[in-house]
Scaffold this motif. Structure first.
Motif, PDB file in Angstrom:
ATOM      1  N   HIS A  83      33.055  51.397  38.869  1.00  0.00           N
ATOM      2  CA  HIS A  83      32.848  50.189  38.057  1.00  0.00           C
ATOM      3  C   HIS A  83      34.132  49.752  37.359  1.00  0.00           C
ATOM      4  O   HIS A  83      34.412  48.567  37.228  1.00  0.00           O
ATOM      5  CB  HIS A  83      31.731  50.414  37.026  1.00  0.00           C
ATOM      6  N   LEU A  90      36.486  40.954  38.347  1.00  0.00           N
ATOM      7  CA  LEU A  90      35.325  40.300  37.716  1.00  0.00           C
ATOM      8  C   LEU A  90      35.453  38.789  37.769  1.00  0.00           C
ATOM      9  O   LEU A  90      34.475  38.075  37.970  1.00  0.00           O
ATOM     10  CB  LEU A  90      35.198  40.732  36.251  1.00  0.00           C
ATOM     11  N   HIS A  93      34.198  36.923  41.021  1.00  0.00           N
ATOM     12  CA  HIS A  93      32.785  36.895  41.425  1.00  0.00           C
ATOM     13  C   HIS A  93      31.970  36.147  40.378  1.00  0.00           C
ATOM     14  O   HIS A  93      32.399  36.010  39.228  1.00  0.00           O
ATOM     15  CB  HIS A  93      32.218  38.322  41.521  1.00  0.00           C
ATOM     16  N   ARG A  95      28.864  35.635  37.674  1.00  0.00           N
ATOM     17  CA  ARG A  95      28.312  36.558  36.675  1.00  0.00           C
ATOM     18  C   ARG A  95      27.148  37.352  37.252  1.00  0.00           C
ATOM     19  O   ARG A  95      26.977  38.535  36.981  1.00  0.00           O
ATOM     20  CB  ARG A  95      27.804  35.744  35.473  1.00  0.00           C
ATOM     21  N   ASN A  98      28.341  40.120  39.444  1.00  0.00           N
ATOM     22  CA  ASN A  98      28.888  41.205  38.621  1.00  0.00           C
ATOM     23  C   ASN A  98      27.768  42.043  38.006  1.00  0.00           C
ATOM     24  O   ASN A  98      27.850  43.273  37.972  1.00  0.00           O
ATOM     25  CB  ASN A  98      29.783  40.632  37.518  1.00  0.00           C
TER      26      ASN A  98
END
Ligand SMILES: Nc1ncnc2c1ncn2[C@@H]1O[C@H](COP(=O)(O)OP(=O)(O)OP(=O)(O)O)[C@@H](O)[C@H]1O
Length: 242
Positions: A83, A90, A93, A95, A98
């Motif tokens: 992660h 982040l 992509h 939300r 994610n």
């Protein structure tokens, strides 16, 4: 036929840089060309991080994307290695992607991250929380997160400070294999000369404080040429001998 010099990715020209009222660096005039590998050297507190932050901000202003590996790493200790590395993208992509990936990693993302972790020697740790890693392992995770960003330019603030010299050399090679251009703050002088094309040395002594004392191609330097950047160490070494 004369070869044309490529246009710089960045030209940082500033009278001074600092934090609040404190001036850390003066009279900066630094050009970063595509394909260059710059090692930033200087005693602790000379201003390497300050310069890197300024380069990063100036690149952002010009919309030049750069992978970033900060000194304090900024990893989330409670989250897994996977992660933490995924966080490098982040902003690429949605939300929702994610969030879903946090709950259940998509196989494609997992495989991409695993392929990055393999040469870094952390593929077997992808499910482990970062808080359960050694300092050197954390440093590899921070490098993997920067590699995962997938940019041509790498900015690193002492990214190999917590590993032994052999591993440091391997990690820098890996970083360079994936980035055409790099600017990296280091404390290992030998590494600067063997893996970089240019050294920028910052002064720390009273008269030199905050000045670029050296901006030279590495093929014109020997390790001894860099000693003057570390006057305290030189003094200590000579007093150790006597
Ligand atoms: N966020 C900040 N706020 C105020 N002063 C700062 C800040 N960051 C750094 N400084 C100061 O700026 C000076 C240069 O620090 P900097 O971290 O750039 O040096 P450095 O060469 O990267 O050091 P090191 O090798 O120890 O990481 C130091 O005097 C430091 O105390």
């Amino acid at each position: 036929m004369t070869q044309e010099t490529p246009s710089p990715l960045l030209h940082l020209s500033q009278d001074h840089l600092g934090h609040g009222a404190e001036v850390v660096l003066r009279d900066l005039d630094i050009r970063l060309l595509p394909g260059e590998r710059i090692a930033l050297l200087g005693a602790s507190g000379a201003g390497k991080s300050t310069l890197l932050e300024a380069l990063r901000a100036a690149l952002q202003q010009r919309d030049v994307a750069a992978a970033w590996c900060p000194q304090r790493q900024g990893l989330v200790p409670q989250l897994s290695v996977y992660h933490n590395i995924f966080m490098g993208r982040l902003d690429q992509h949605s939300r929702l992607t994610n969030l879903l990936n946090l709950l259940r990693p998509k196989p494609a993302h997992w495989q991409t991250v695993a392929a990055l972790c393999e040469p870094l020697g952390i593929a077997g740790l992808m499910e482990r929380s970062v808080e359960a890693l050694s300092g050197g392992q954390r440093q590899r995770v921070a490098i993997a997160r920067a590699l995962y960003q997938g940019h041509d330019l790498f900015l690193g603030d002492e990214p190999v400070a917590s590993v032994d010299p052999h591993q440091a050399s391997q990690l820098i090679q890996l970083i360079h294999a994936r980035h055409a251009t790099s600017v990296v703050a280091l404390h290992q002088r030998e590494l600067a000369l063997t893996h970089f094309t240019r050294v920028i040395g910052l002064g720390k002594q009273a008269d030199d404080q905050g000045r670029v004392l050296l901006d030279v191609a590495t093929d014109r330097l020997t390790p001894g040429d860099l000693d003057f950047l570390y006057p305290a160490a030189a003094t200590r070494e000579s007093s150790d001998v006597s």
